[in-house]
Motif scaffolding. Structure first.
Motif, short mmCIF file in Angstrom:
data_model
loop_
_atom_site.label_atom_id
_atom_site.label_comp_id
_atom_site.label_asym_id
_atom_site.label_seq_id
_atom_site.Cartn_x
_atom_site.Cartn_y
_atom_site.Cartn_z
N ALA A 70 38.94 20.24 -22.76
CA ALA A 70 38.54 20.81 -21.47
C ALA A 70 38.20 19.66 -20.53
CB ALA A 70 37.34 21.74 -21.63
N ILE A 71 38.33 19.92 -19.23
CA ILE A 71 37.98 18.95 -18.21
C ILE A 71 36.82 19.50 -17.39
CG2 ILE A 71 38.75 17.75 -16.12
CD1 ILE A 71 41.53 17.63 -17.28
N VAL A 72 35.74 18.74 -17.34
CA VAL A 72 34.58 19.09 -16.52
C VAL A 72 34.45 17.97 -15.49
CG1 VAL A 72 32.13 19.65 -16.49
CG2 VAL A 72 33.50 20.18 -18.52
N ASP A 73 34.83 18.23 -14.26
CA ASP A 73 34.90 17.15 -13.27
C ASP A 73 34.52 17.65 -11.89
OD1 ASP A 73 37.06 18.73 -12.55
OD2 ASP A 73 38.46 17.07 -12.34
N ASP A 74 34.46 16.72 -10.97
CA ASP A 74 34.47 17.06 -9.55
C ASP A 74 35.57 16.21 -8.92
OD1 ASP A 74 33.34 14.50 -9.26
OD2 ASP A 74 31.32 15.30 -9.14
N VAL A 75 36.21 16.77 -7.91
CA VAL A 75 37.40 16.14 -7.36
C VAL A 75 37.08 14.79 -6.74
CG1 VAL A 75 39.28 16.44 -5.71
CG2 VAL A 75 38.47 18.39 -7.02
N VAL A 76 35.86 14.64 -6.19
CA VAL A 76 35.53 13.40 -5.47
C VAL A 76 35.39 12.20 -6.40
CG1 VAL A 76 34.41 14.65 -3.59
CG2 VAL A 76 33.05 13.93 -5.56
N SER A 77 35.24 12.42 -7.70
CA SER A 77 35.11 11.30 -8.62
C SER A 77 36.45 10.65 -8.95
CB SER A 77 34.43 11.76 -9.93
OG SER A 77 33.08 12.10 -9.69
N TRP A 78 37.55 11.32 -8.61
CA TRP A 78 38.87 10.78 -8.87
C TRP A 78 39.36 10.01 -7.65
CZ3 TRP A 78 40.90 11.55 -13.73
CH2 TRP A 78 40.35 12.56 -14.50
N LEU A 99 36.17 16.32 -21.52
CA LEU A 99 36.05 15.08 -20.75
C LEU A 99 35.18 15.39 -19.55
CD1 LEU A 99 36.77 12.17 -19.93
CD2 LEU A 99 38.80 13.10 -18.78
N MET A 100 33.99 14.81 -19.51
CA MET A 100 33.06 15.06 -18.41
C MET A 100 33.17 13.90 -17.43
SD MET A 100 29.77 16.51 -20.52
CE MET A 100 29.98 17.87 -21.68
N PHE A 101 33.75 14.19 -16.28
CA PHE A 101 34.04 13.15 -15.30
C PHE A 101 33.56 13.63 -13.93
CE2 PHE A 101 36.72 10.18 -12.89
CZ PHE A 101 36.62 9.05 -13.67
N HIS A 102 32.26 13.66 -13.78
CA HIS A 102 31.69 14.13 -12.50
C HIS A 102 30.42 13.35 -12.19
CE1 HIS A 102 28.40 16.41 -14.43
NE2 HIS A 102 29.30 16.78 -15.33
N SER A 103 30.00 13.45 -10.95
CA SER A 103 28.78 12.78 -10.47
C SER A 103 28.82 11.28 -10.67
CB SER A 103 27.54 13.37 -11.18
OG SER A 103 27.49 14.77 -11.08
N LEU A 104 29.99 10.69 -10.59
CA LEU A 104 30.10 9.24 -10.71
C LEU A 104 29.56 8.57 -9.46
CD1 LEU A 104 32.13 10.18 -13.00
CD2 LEU A 104 33.31 8.02 -12.58
N ALA A 105 29.11 7.34 -9.61
CA ALA A 105 28.54 6.62 -8.48
C ALA A 105 29.60 6.27 -7.44
CB ALA A 105 27.85 5.34 -8.96
N ARG A 107 31.38 22.84 -14.12
CA ARG A 107 31.37 22.73 -12.67
C ARG A 107 32.75 22.43 -12.10
NH1 ARG A 107 27.45 18.14 -11.23
NH2 ARG A 107 28.41 18.33 -9.17
N ALA A 108 33.75 22.29 -12.92
CA ALA A 108 35.09 21.93 -12.44
C ALA A 108 35.65 23.02 -11.54
CB ALA A 108 36.03 21.70 -13.61
N SER A 109 36.23 22.61 -10.43
CA SER A 109 36.82 23.55 -9.49
C SER A 109 38.17 24.04 -10.02
CB SER A 109 37.02 22.89 -8.13
OG SER A 109 37.75 23.74 -7.26
N SER A 151 31.70 11.60 -22.01
CA SER A 151 31.04 11.80 -20.73
C SER A 151 30.92 10.49 -19.95
CB SER A 151 29.64 12.39 -20.95
OG SER A 151 28.96 12.52 -19.71
N PHE A 152 31.37 10.56 -18.69
CA PHE A 152 31.22 9.45 -17.74
C PHE A 152 30.21 9.80 -16.64
CE2 PHE A 152 35.28 8.43 -19.62
CZ PHE A 152 35.37 7.05 -19.57
N VAL A 153 29.39 10.79 -16.86
CA VAL A 153 28.49 11.28 -15.82
C VAL A 153 27.59 10.15 -15.32
CG1 VAL A 153 26.62 12.88 -15.29
CG2 VAL A 153 28.54 13.62 -16.71
N GLY A 154 27.58 9.95 -14.01
CA GLY A 154 26.72 8.94 -13.40
C GLY A 154 27.21 7.52 -13.53
N ALA A 155 28.37 7.31 -14.13
CA ALA A 155 28.86 5.94 -14.35
C ALA A 155 29.32 5.31 -13.04
CB ALA A 155 30.01 5.95 -15.35
N GLU A 156 29.24 3.99 -13.00
CA GLU A 156 29.74 3.21 -11.85
C GLU A 156 30.76 2.21 -12.40
OE1 GLU A 156 28.11 -0.04 -8.57
OE2 GLU A 156 26.71 1.43 -9.43
N ILE A 157 32.01 2.43 -12.05
CA ILE A 157 33.10 1.65 -12.61
C ILE A 157 33.81 0.90 -11.49
CG2 ILE A 157 35.28 1.76 -13.91
CD1 ILE A 157 34.18 4.35 -15.18
#
Length: 611
Positions: free
Chosen positions: A342-350, A321-327, A367-369, A296-302
């Motif tokens: 599985a991929i759990v993401d939001d498009v804006v984090s990429w 792989l949780m890749f959503h709600s990143l800063a 929440r992945a679209s 999980s990378f939730v909330g991370a700022e990279i």
């Protein structure tokens, strides 16, 4: 005992205390300077630790000292001692414990020491370096074996001459290792190839180093969790080849390095990997990383200025792989050849520049679209060359498969259609060997691109077969209407010459000439001869496998070809245009029929059924 001559007041207190098994309270706080009242010689302490003599017996509880200034080196190499308990003391020289064996604990709370040199030390109990402990020249316990835990809290470590503040490579610890609140390390910490039976917990600790790494656990084997929650690491955190049976947690950790701030190549994590709300300045490496659970990378700022911000090439993540709600959106992520449950993401984090070639995953979850438009934008965010000159079709086919198997068939079709568009746009359609001559290449490419375009127009590359029926319906009605107009103008005539030349039908001739007869509206035509129906005629021409007898009975009259021959090419009267229309409709009918047969036999279903 006689070798020590006159004892200092502090030494007398120590001697009296060790006889009784009590702590020698020289002072309550750590001294700031040597005085006659607090000085104890290091050799004297060593003498007592080794058991003293008949005139200076030592209780089985060993030597315990508080608030002393211990002057001179304490060397216990290869020695066997009970316990070392120095609380709030100052050791002004090295504490040498190399190859020693401690039957109890190493207890140094609040103590200041220039250096602890204890390679291959054996300590049956635990090690306590806390409550203001300070080591100004490093702690070297490489290949030591600790039967209990290592407890470090509110302690300060500085690097020695080799830039290592803590050299614990190859250490074996039977329980836990902890770096808790107040720990400040200036210099590198090496725990490479160590074996920790329990958990390593670094919480609210600070590590800073100008060495090649700040903290190394390369090749380490950890039986529990590895946690760096709320910790600050300035320098590289290395976990290359580490084996972690439990979880990896970097929640709210702050990592900063000029290059790689976190390296996890070939590491194996038996539980989950939590990088929640982590802040990093520098790249993250994880080639060949294996995570049995979630990552999980939730909330991370990279933040990273390198060519690759996250290198997860060949990573294997058992669950999600949780890749959503990143800063912030993260660019230049390499997921090539990765396997993810599985991929759990939001498009804006990429961000852009993603590498997805070879990535395989089971589904989109949470929440992945799964909307085709969102996932197509995700794919278009790949490296420019992977959607351009060096086009990679595998990510598109993988997305098709995942959407289809998840029940999103229409979204899968839209992705498939966009893939064909992309292949056309980058020039993959009609590609030829370089050895071909230029004219041959041009002809092949032009024909292939035209055929590919027609396939899109007519059947949507095989994913829109109903479109073909709409085309056929439109062609049938449009050409039927045109044939009706031409029939009214006398363009059509009976195909049977006996009917065409029969004098009984003079009433149908215009101006007495059978060449200008309106056969469509001729009432004198006998009933046994099939009448001309423009719509039926259009359908008969359109469907090559259907015989409605319209083409057999009727045809367009065509005048004698003009001379010279090229005049015929530009003659556009009603007769010649009608003949051209019949030819074009016949060609379309054959093409449509072949496409229909191909679709029904599965030849154009393409990747929709591919695994």
């Amino acid at each position: 005992m006689a070798d020590f001559g006159v004892l200092s007041p502090a030494e007398k207190k120590v001697l009296a205390a060790v006889r009784m098994g009590k702590e020698a309270a020289i002072g309550s706080a750590r001294p700031t300077a040597e005085t006659a009242g607090n000085m104890v010689r290091g050799d004297f302490i060593r003498f007592l630790l080794l058991g003293g003599d008949d005139s200076a017996p030592v209780h089985e509880d060993g030597v315990r000292v508080c608030g002393a200034w211990i002057k001179g080196e304490i060397s216990l190499r290869y020695a066997k001692v009970c316990s070392l308990r120095f609380r709030n003391c100052v050791l002004d020289s090295k504490l040498k414990l190399g190859d020693s064996e401690i039957a109890g604990v190493l207890f140094l709370p609040g103590t200041s020491v220039p250096c602890i040199y204890a390679p291959r030390m054996r300590c049956i109990g635990s090690v306590f370096l806390k409550d203001g402990f300070k080591a100004t020249g490093g702690v070297a316990i490489r290949n030591a074996r600790i039967g209990g835990s290592i407890n470090i809290k509110d302690a300060q470590f500085s690097a020695g001459g080799d830039d290592l503040a803590i050299d614990a490579g190859g250490i074996v610890v039977e329980r836990d290792v902890s770096f808790l609140a107040g720990v400040q390390v200036v210099g590198a910490v090496d725990l490479g190839f160590s074996k920790i039976a329990g958990t390593i917990k670094c919480q609210e600790a600070s590590f800073k180093s100008n060495h090649e790494f700040a903290l190394s656990l390369d090749g380490a084997a950890i039986g529990g969790d590895l946690r760096f929650d709320d910790s600050t690491i300035e320098g590289e955190l290395r976990l290359i080849g580490a084996r972690i049976e439990g979880d990896l947690s970097l929640s709210k950790a702050r990592l900063k390095c000029d290059l790689d701030c976190l390296s996890m190549d070939r590491a194996r994590i038996g539980g989950d990997a939590y990088l929640l709300d982590m802040k990093t300045v520098g790249s993250i490496g994880g080639r060949g990383l294996e995570v049995a659970g979630d990552m999980s990378f939730v909330g991370a700022e990279i933040s990273c200025d390198e060519a690759t911000s996250i290198n997860f090439e060949g990573v294997a993540i058992g669950r999600a792989l949780m890749f959503h709600s990143l800063a912030n959106p993260v660019s230049n992520i390499n997921l090539g050849l990765a396997k993810i449950g599985a991929i759990v993401d939001d498009v804006v984090s990429w961000g852009g520049g993603t590498v997805l070639d070879g990535l395989s995953y089971g589904r989109f979850s949470g929440r992945a679209s799964t909307r085709a438009s969102d996932r197509i934008e995700w794919l278009k965010g790949q490296k420019a060359e992977h959607v351009g000159t060096s086009f990679r079709p595998q990510p598109w086919r993988e997305l098709q498969r995942v959407l289809r198997e998840s029940g999103h068939v229409e979204d899968s079709r839209q992705v498939a259609i966009e893939l064909e568009h992309s292949k056309r746009n980058v020039g993959l359609i009609g590609a030829t060997p370089e050895s071909w001559a230029a004219p041959r290449r041009w002809m092949y490419r032009s024909a292939s691109r035209f055929g590919h375009w027609m396939l899109w127009v007519l059947v949507g590359y095989g994913y829109r077969p109903v479109r073909l029926f709409a085309w056929m319906l439109g062609i049938w009605l449009a050409f039927g209407g045109y044939y009706f107009l031409m029939a009214e103008r006398g363009v059509f005539a009976p195909a049977d010459p006996l009917v065409f030349q029969n004098q009984d039908y003079k009433s149908c001739w215009l101006d007495g000439s059978k060449e200008r007869a309106n056969w469509y509206g001729c009432a004198a035509l006998r009933d046994e001869y099939p009448g001309l129906s423009p719509l039926a005629y259009s359908l008969d021409v359109l469907l090559p496998v259907v015989n409605l007898r319209q083409e057999e009975a009727w045809g367009a009259k065509v005048p004698t070809p003009l001379s010279p021959w090229y005049r015929e090419l530009f003659a556009l009267d009603s007769y010649r245009l009608t003949r051209l229309a019949i030819w074009l409709q016949t060609i379309f009918g054959w093409v449509a029929t072949l496409l229909l047969v191909a679709f029904l036999t599965g030849l154009l279903k393409r990747d929709e059924q591919a695994s």
